[in-house]
Design an enzyme around this catalytic site. Structure first.
Site, PDB file in Angstrom:
ATOM      1  N   SER A 102     -69.929  13.419  64.199  1.00  9.38           N
ATOM      2  CA  SER A 102     -70.642  12.347  63.508  1.00  9.38           C
ATOM      3  C   SER A 102     -69.639  11.510  62.728  1.00  9.38           C
ATOM      4  CB  SER A 102     -71.687  12.934  62.557  1.00  9.38           C
ATOM      5  OG  SER A 102     -71.050  13.719  61.561  1.00  9.38           O
ATOM      6  N   HIS A 140     -72.293  46.013  36.987  1.00  7.71           N
ATOM      7  CA  HIS A 140     -72.468  45.400  35.660  1.00  7.71           C
ATOM      8  C   HIS A 140     -71.096  45.158  35.039  1.00  7.71           C
ATOM      9  CE1 HIS A 140     -74.202  44.483  31.785  1.00  7.71           C
ATOM     10  NE2 HIS A 140     -73.418  45.385  31.216  1.00  7.71           N
TER      11      HIS A 140
HETATM   12  C1  LIG Z   1     -66.557  15.042  53.229  1.00  9.36           C
HETATM   13  C2  LIG Z   1     -67.176  16.156  54.039  1.00  9.36           C
HETATM   14  C3  LIG Z   1     -67.257  17.417  53.485  1.00  9.36           C
HETATM   15  C4  LIG Z   1     -67.803  18.452  54.211  1.00  9.36           C
HETATM   16  N1  LIG Z   1     -67.868  19.687  53.627  1.00  9.36           N
HETATM   17  C5  LIG Z   1     -68.404  20.709  54.312  1.00  9.36           C
HETATM   18  C6  LIG Z   1     -68.449  22.005  53.736  1.00  9.36           C
HETATM   19  O1  LIG Z   1     -67.985  22.222  52.623  1.00  9.36           O
HETATM   20  N2  LIG Z   1     -68.996  23.010  54.462  1.00  9.36           N
HETATM   21  C7  LIG Z   1     -69.532  22.791  55.704  1.00  9.36           C
HETATM   22  O2  LIG Z   1     -70.049  23.731  56.311  1.00  9.36           O
HETATM   23  N3  LIG Z   1     -69.492  21.570  56.285  1.00  9.36           N
HETATM   24  C8  LIG Z   1     -68.940  20.537  55.619  1.00  9.36           C
HETATM   25  N4  LIG Z   1     -68.871  19.309  56.217  1.00  9.36           N
HETATM   26  C9  LIG Z   1     -69.436  19.138  57.572  1.00  9.36           C
HETATM   27  C10 LIG Z   1     -68.478  19.626  58.662  1.00  9.36           C
HETATM   28  O3  LIG Z   1     -67.195  19.097  58.429  1.00  9.36           O
HETATM   29  C11 LIG Z   1     -69.004  19.178  60.018  1.00  9.36           C
HETATM   30  O4  LIG Z   1     -70.305  19.703  60.192  1.00  9.36           O
HETATM   31  C12 LIG Z   1     -68.151  19.657  61.191  1.00  9.36           C
HETATM   32  O5  LIG Z   1     -66.798  19.327  60.986  1.00  9.36           O
HETATM   33  C13 LIG Z   1     -68.636  19.020  62.504  1.00  9.36           C
HETATM   34  O6  LIG Z   1     -67.844  19.447  63.588  1.00  9.36           O
HETATM   35  P1  LIG Z   1     -68.032  18.800  65.030  1.00  9.36           P
HETATM   36  O7  LIG Z   1     -67.235  19.614  65.995  1.00  9.36           O
HETATM   37  O8  LIG Z   1     -69.460  18.590  65.319  1.00  9.36           O
HETATM   38  O9  LIG Z   1     -67.393  17.342  64.921  1.00  9.36           O
HETATM   39  P2  LIG Z   1     -65.856  16.853  64.855  1.00  9.36           P
HETATM   40  O10 LIG Z   1     -64.956  17.861  64.259  1.00  9.36           O
HETATM   41  O11 LIG Z   1     -65.926  15.511  64.234  1.00  9.36           O
HETATM   42  O12 LIG Z   1     -65.438  16.695  66.383  1.00  9.36           O
HETATM   43  C14 LIG Z   1     -65.921  15.661  67.188  1.00  9.36           C
HETATM   44  C15 LIG Z   1     -64.820  15.220  68.141  1.00  9.36           C
HETATM   45  O13 LIG Z   1     -65.408  14.434  69.177  1.00  9.36           O
HETATM   46  C16 LIG Z   1     -64.472  13.442  69.580  1.00  9.36           C
HETATM   47  N5  LIG Z   1     -65.192  12.388  70.306  1.00  9.36           N
HETATM   48  C17 LIG Z   1     -66.112  11.505  69.832  1.00  9.36           C
HETATM   49  N6  LIG Z   1     -66.542  10.708  70.825  1.00  9.36           N
HETATM   50  C18 LIG Z   1     -65.898  11.086  71.963  1.00  9.36           C
HETATM   51  C19 LIG Z   1     -65.928  10.648  73.320  1.00  9.36           C
HETATM   52  N7  LIG Z   1     -66.699   9.664  73.728  1.00  9.36           N
HETATM   53  N8  LIG Z   1     -65.119  11.268  74.215  1.00  9.36           N
HETATM   54  C20 LIG Z   1     -64.331  12.296  73.828  1.00  9.36           C
HETATM   55  N9  LIG Z   1     -64.280  12.758  72.573  1.00  9.36           N
HETATM   56  C21 LIG Z   1     -65.044  12.166  71.642  1.00  9.36           C
HETATM   57  C22 LIG Z   1     -63.860  13.008  68.242  1.00  9.36           C
HETATM   58  O14 LIG Z   1     -62.586  12.401  68.452  1.00  9.36           O
HETATM   59  C23 LIG Z   1     -63.754  14.348  67.500  1.00  9.36           C
HETATM   60  O15 LIG Z   1     -62.477  14.945  67.670  1.00  9.36           O
HETATM   61  C24 LIG Z   1     -68.290  18.242  55.534  1.00  9.36           C
HETATM   62  C25 LIG Z   1     -68.193  16.982  56.116  1.00  9.36           C
HETATM   63  C26 LIG Z   1     -67.635  15.940  55.379  1.00  9.36           C
HETATM   64  C27 LIG Z   1     -67.509  14.591  56.017  1.00  9.36           C
END
Ligand SMILES: Cc1cc2nc3c(=O)[nH]c(=O)nc-3n(C[C@H](O)[C@H](O)[C@H](O)COP(=O)(O)OP(=O)(O)OC[C@H]3O[C@@H](n4cnc5c(N)ncnc54)[C@H](O)[C@@H]3O)c2cc1C
Length: 476
Positions: free
Chosen positions: A150, A442
């Protein structure tokens, strides 16, 4: 890493995973472990959102802010600290150094993938089971996992401010702390960062168009959160905010529950995150999409309808949390490998932690779904008072007739540990009586739970355990 466009025009694989973040890495690993050939496709392989701009840099900033808050509180213990100066560039330098280390570790994990698995390219659908990469190659896959994550939402009036408008993608690259910061959005990210900057001496104002921060379910917990935030920063809930560019930063005017106008050096926009599905040409994938354009899928298998496509992580727009991204990736990857016979997995008890001080957490189901509640107040809890951290409220929800725990809301000292304990108790199907029968050391903050557990026991037909019918006095 396979990033040579000339190496093959059509790549064939069992499982193609789009997105090399936490969910994508977990999906690829699970699919390969289950005997499938795999491709992991990402345009950058630059480290995960968690490591680069998410969990880790935000917790690094919070770690610095906690130290500042501890020093601020030292007088309570008779310790005078003089000459405290917060070195903004040094604070942010450490955030970046450690963040870069975490991001490097994720890149190194990607570099250890079997040769030919990692494809550096952006993917979109060309048809069911077919992807087109932006380097011209095509992928033919038996199954596809969408794990594209996202991105922060930056509404146009804020985008027009240029560098004065920050999101979680850019805030950790600040060279110095701003003097005055507006934070728009009181979800988990907005709350964490607003309070962290405030504890680091930044003058912070936090705005939200809603009246309820972080979707907290319990009024008492929300009230306690409100008090905490109002102590640290200027809180404006129920207001619409309009930004105006200014030579000296950003001028914000707001109206609604309150009205006003103020000048800030920067505005941090934390109004939510949107699944990155826009460029995927999902219409060509033959998927059933919901009103937000997200493919409909089954949570226990992560499979989209009867298709050969699976969702994982923030792209699935369900629980945008790290542990869920990892779990969903593992479910999707294994089921993509097992296609067409996906194995349903019982999902974990949902819980979310917001790393404010005290920590805010939401666990499992809420009051309206359960019959009985019990609450605990930490203002006079023994250990919390010892540590000078005695503020917060916890509400436990249990189902009648046996007092089985179903969820909790809390803002409490040691809240992240209480939240884990309660999530495990809920998932384990424990009743209040069973949890009360467990050993409580405790003096600990965990003892504070007993108050809430006893209320639930008293309200359910199961009798209090004999040795637990009297409370442990806070100071005993
Ligand atoms: C400021 C912040 C703080 C947070 N703190 C916490 C926390 O304390 N604890 C917690 O549990 N969660 C936390 N989160 C949420 C957590 O970071 C996310 O839920 C998690 O990183 C999502 O992982 P993901 O693999 O879905 O996405 P991502 O790690 O974003 O991976 C998605 C990948 O898809 C790739 N991509 C996109 N479109 C395409 C395409 N068309 N073709 C090929 N590749 C593509 C991107 O380049 C990216 O590398 C936080 C998020 C933020 C922003």
């Amino acid at each position: 890493m396979n990033d040579n466009p000339a190496s093959a025009l059509v790549l064939k694989t069992d499982v193609a995973v789009i997105g090399g973040g936490t969910a994508g890495l977990a999906a690829e690993r699970a699919a390969r472990k289950n005997g499938a050939s795999t491709l992991l496709i990402d345009p950058d392989f630059n480290g995960t959102t968690c490591a680069r701009v998410g969990c880790m840099p935000s917790k690094l900033l919070i770690a610095a802010s906690r130290e500042a808050a501890r020093i601020e509180r030292a007088g309570l213990f008779g310790i005078e600290v003089e000459g405290v100066r917060i070195d903004g560039p040094a604070v942010l330098r450490r955030v970046r150094i450690e963040r870069d280390r975490f991001a490097r570790l994720t890149r190194e994990a990607i570099a250890r993938l079997p040769k030919e698995v990692a494809i550096r390219a952006r993917a979109r659908f060309e048809g069911p089971g077919r992807l087109l990469l932006d380097d011209g190659r095509q992928v033919e896959a038996r199954t596809i996992v969408i794990a594209t994550g996202s991105a922060p939402i930056l509404p146009e009036p804020f985008a027009a401010l240029g560098a004065a408008a920050l999101t979680s993608d850019t805030v950790f690259d600040l060279e110095d702390l701003p003097r005055r910061l507006a934070v728009v959005g009181s979800g988990a990210i907005g709350l964490e960062l607003a309070q962290a900057f405030a504890h680091l001496g930044v003058e912070v104002a936090l705005f939200d168009k809603g009246e309820r921060m972080a979707k907290v379910r319990c009024d008492k917990v929300h009230g306690a959160l409100r008090e905490v935030m109002e102590d640290d920063l200027a809180l404006h809930l129920g207001v619409d905010v309009t930004p105006h560019a200014s030579d000296h930063g950003v001028r914000l005017s707001w109206n609604g529950a309150s009205e006003g106008e103020a000048l800030f050096d920067k505005v941090l926009v934390a109004v939510g995150r949107k699944p990155q599905l826009g460029g995927l040409d999902l219409d060509k994938a033959g998927l059933d999409l919901d009103d937000h354009g997200v493919p409909r899928y089954e949570r226990t298998t992560m499979r989209c309808g009867e298709s050969s496509v699976f969702m994982a992580g923030d792209a699935a727009a369900d629980l945008p949390l790290l542990h869920e991204a990892s779990h969903e990736g593992a479910i999707a990857g294994r089921n993509a490998a097992a296609f067409p016979a996906p194995i349903p997995v019982e999902r974990n008890t949902p819980f979310a932690i917001t790393f404010t001080e005290p920590v805010l957490a939401t666990i499992g189901k809420a009051e309206k779904e359960g019959a009985v509640t019990g609450s605990a107040d930490f203002s006079n809890q023994g250990r919390a008072r010892v540590d000078g951290l005695n503020r917060g409220i916890l509400t436990l929800y249990a189902a009648a007739p046996d007092g089985r725990l179903i969820g909790a809301d809390l803002i409490a000292p040691a809240g992240e540990h209480l939240a884990h304990m309660l999530a495990w108790a809920v998932q384990g199907g424990l009743t209040a009586t069973q949890l009360l029968n467990m050993p409580f050391y405790h003096p600990t903050v965990e003892e504070g739970l007993k108050q809430a557990l006893r209320t639930i026991c008293a309200a359910t037909p199961i009798a209090l355990p004999p040795d637990q019918d009297a409370g442990t006095p806070a100071g005993a």
